[in-house]
Design an enzyme around this catalytic site. Structure first.
Site, short mmCIF file in Angstrom:
data_model
loop_
_atom_site.label_atom_id
_atom_site.label_comp_id
_atom_site.label_asym_id
_atom_site.label_seq_id
_atom_site.Cartn_x
_atom_site.Cartn_y
_atom_site.Cartn_z
CG ASP A 204 -0.18 9.75 -2.25
OD1 ASP A 204 0.16 9.92 -3.42
OD2 ASP A 204 0.52 9.16 -1.41
CE LYS B 29 -9.64 8.93 -8.54
NZ LYS B 29 -10.70 9.21 -7.59
CG MET C 130 -3.21 -1.53 -0.30
SD MET C 130 -1.67 -1.28 -1.18
CE MET C 130 -0.49 -2.01 -0.07
N1 SAH Z 1 1.69 4.20 4.02
C1 SAH Z 1 0.33 3.89 4.42
C2 SAH Z 1 -0.20 2.68 3.70
C3 SAH Z 1 -0.29 2.86 2.19
S1 SAH Z 1 -1.04 1.52 1.37
C4 SAH Z 1 0.32 3.71 5.94
O1 SAH Z 1 1.36 3.63 6.58
O2 SAH Z 1 -0.78 3.68 6.51
C5 SAH Z 1 -2.74 2.06 1.31
C6 SAH Z 1 -3.59 1.16 2.17
O3 SAH Z 1 -3.42 1.51 3.53
C7 SAH Z 1 -5.07 1.27 1.92
O4 SAH Z 1 -5.48 0.46 0.86
C8 SAH Z 1 -5.64 0.77 3.23
O5 SAH Z 1 -5.58 -0.64 3.32
C9 SAH Z 1 -4.63 1.32 4.21
N2 SAH Z 1 -5.04 2.61 4.79
C10 SAH Z 1 -4.34 3.76 4.75
N3 SAH Z 1 -4.98 4.73 5.44
C11 SAH Z 1 -6.09 4.16 5.93
C12 SAH Z 1 -7.15 4.60 6.77
N4 SAH Z 1 -7.20 5.85 7.24
N5 SAH Z 1 -8.13 3.73 7.09
C13 SAH Z 1 -8.09 2.46 6.66
N6 SAH Z 1 -7.12 1.97 5.87
C14 SAH Z 1 -6.13 2.80 5.53
#
Ligand code: SAH
Length: 258
Positions: free
Chosen positions: A36, A58, A171
């Site tokens: 991703d 992308k 999100m």
């Molecule tokens: N599986 C991921 C979440 C996926 S959804 C997890 O466990 O972290 C994607 C969302 O996760 C983003 O829109 C944001 O809100 C959050 N996110 C993921 N990595 C991030 C980071 N390093 N800093 C801030 N927000 C993050």
């Protein structure tokens, strides 16, 4: 041909060294790596020479690759006999549709494993000096999506406002103002501490903090945007004491297991 196997691997929130030992091990043996947008380059560099690198964050037209297509890529690669690592940000089963990918593999009869990762919802906040629970401030936490599938009802923030403990919203940045307003309308104190953590645990991490009343303006003033975590609750206060500067650790220093 014998089917290959797929590992759904959590990359952790950003800092490459937060990958698990098992995750790093399978990346180093992968024939194909499907990744991703948020996965850091240092982890991708751990794939062996000749590994097929497939970016599904992308496509060549800079659009998101549809989930059905990602599912199909995983099935196709495995059916070609490849060992596939599906590298996802955070933990593979915390949002991000890892469950759907695993269901597709199960239905197609393809062997798979899940290698859990550190979710940004917990580890990302830790890097910002915010513990998700604390004996004196929060006896639990809730991880919520701010974004719903098309056609779904928006979140019922008035009901969520009644929950005790820390609220962590992923999100949610496009909805930040609405979320803060509706939580207050639902009964949360306007003075409740709240923060936004952008690029948690990445080198460009930035944090804005305030209260439910002030957070949206503070975020606008600092120019923060996605990817970011929204965190609401008294634990945010601890940041003043618990913020730290992480040591950067090179993955090269971590030897291979075989
Ligand atoms: N599986 C991921 C979440 C996926 S959804 C997890 O466990 O972290 C994607 C969302 O996760 C983003 O829109 C944001 O809100 C959050 N996110 C993921 N990595 C991030 C980071 N390093 N800093 C801030 N927000 C993050």
């Amino acid at each position: 041909m014998k089917s290959g196997k797929v590992w759904l691997v959590g990359a952790g929130p950003g800092d490459a060294a937060l990958i698990t030992v098992k995750g790093l091990h399978v990346i180093r043996r992968a024939d194909a790596l499907v990744y991703d947008r948020l996965v850091c380059a240092e982890l991708l560099a751990e794939a062996p020479d000749g590994c097929e690198m497939i970016n599904v964050g992308k496509n060549p037209n800079h659009h998101l690759v549809p989930q059905t297509e990602i599912n199909q890529i995983l099935v196709d690669c495995a059916q070609r006999g490849l060992n596939v690592v599906r590298l996802k940000g955070g933990d593979p089963y915390v949002f991000g549709r890892g469950g759907e990918e695993a269901e597709t593999l199960a239905l197609a009869g393809i062997p798979f494993e899940v290698v859990p990762g550190i979710s940004s919802a917990i580890g990302g906040l830790a890097y910002a000096g915010i513990p998700v629970t604390h004996r004196d401030y929060a006896s639990g936490f809730h991880v919520i999506t701010g974004h719903l599938r098309q056609g779904n009802e928006p979140q019922d923030w008035a009901t969520l406002a009644k929950l005790e403990g820390t609220l962590i919203i992923l999100m949610g940045m496009t909805q930040l103002t609405t979320i803060c307003q509706q939580l207050v309308a639902g009964g949360k104190a306007p003075t409740t501490p709240a923060a936004v953590v952008m690029y948690a645990s990445h080198q460009q991490q930035q944090v804005a903090s305030g209260t439910l009343l002030t957070l949206a303006d503070q975020v606008a003033a600092q120019g923060l945007s996605a990817p970011a975590l929204i965190v609401i609750g008294d634990v945010v206060r601890l940041r003043d004491v618990l913020a730290f500067t992480p040591e950067l650790l090179s993955l090269n220093a971590i030897p291979s297991l075989i």
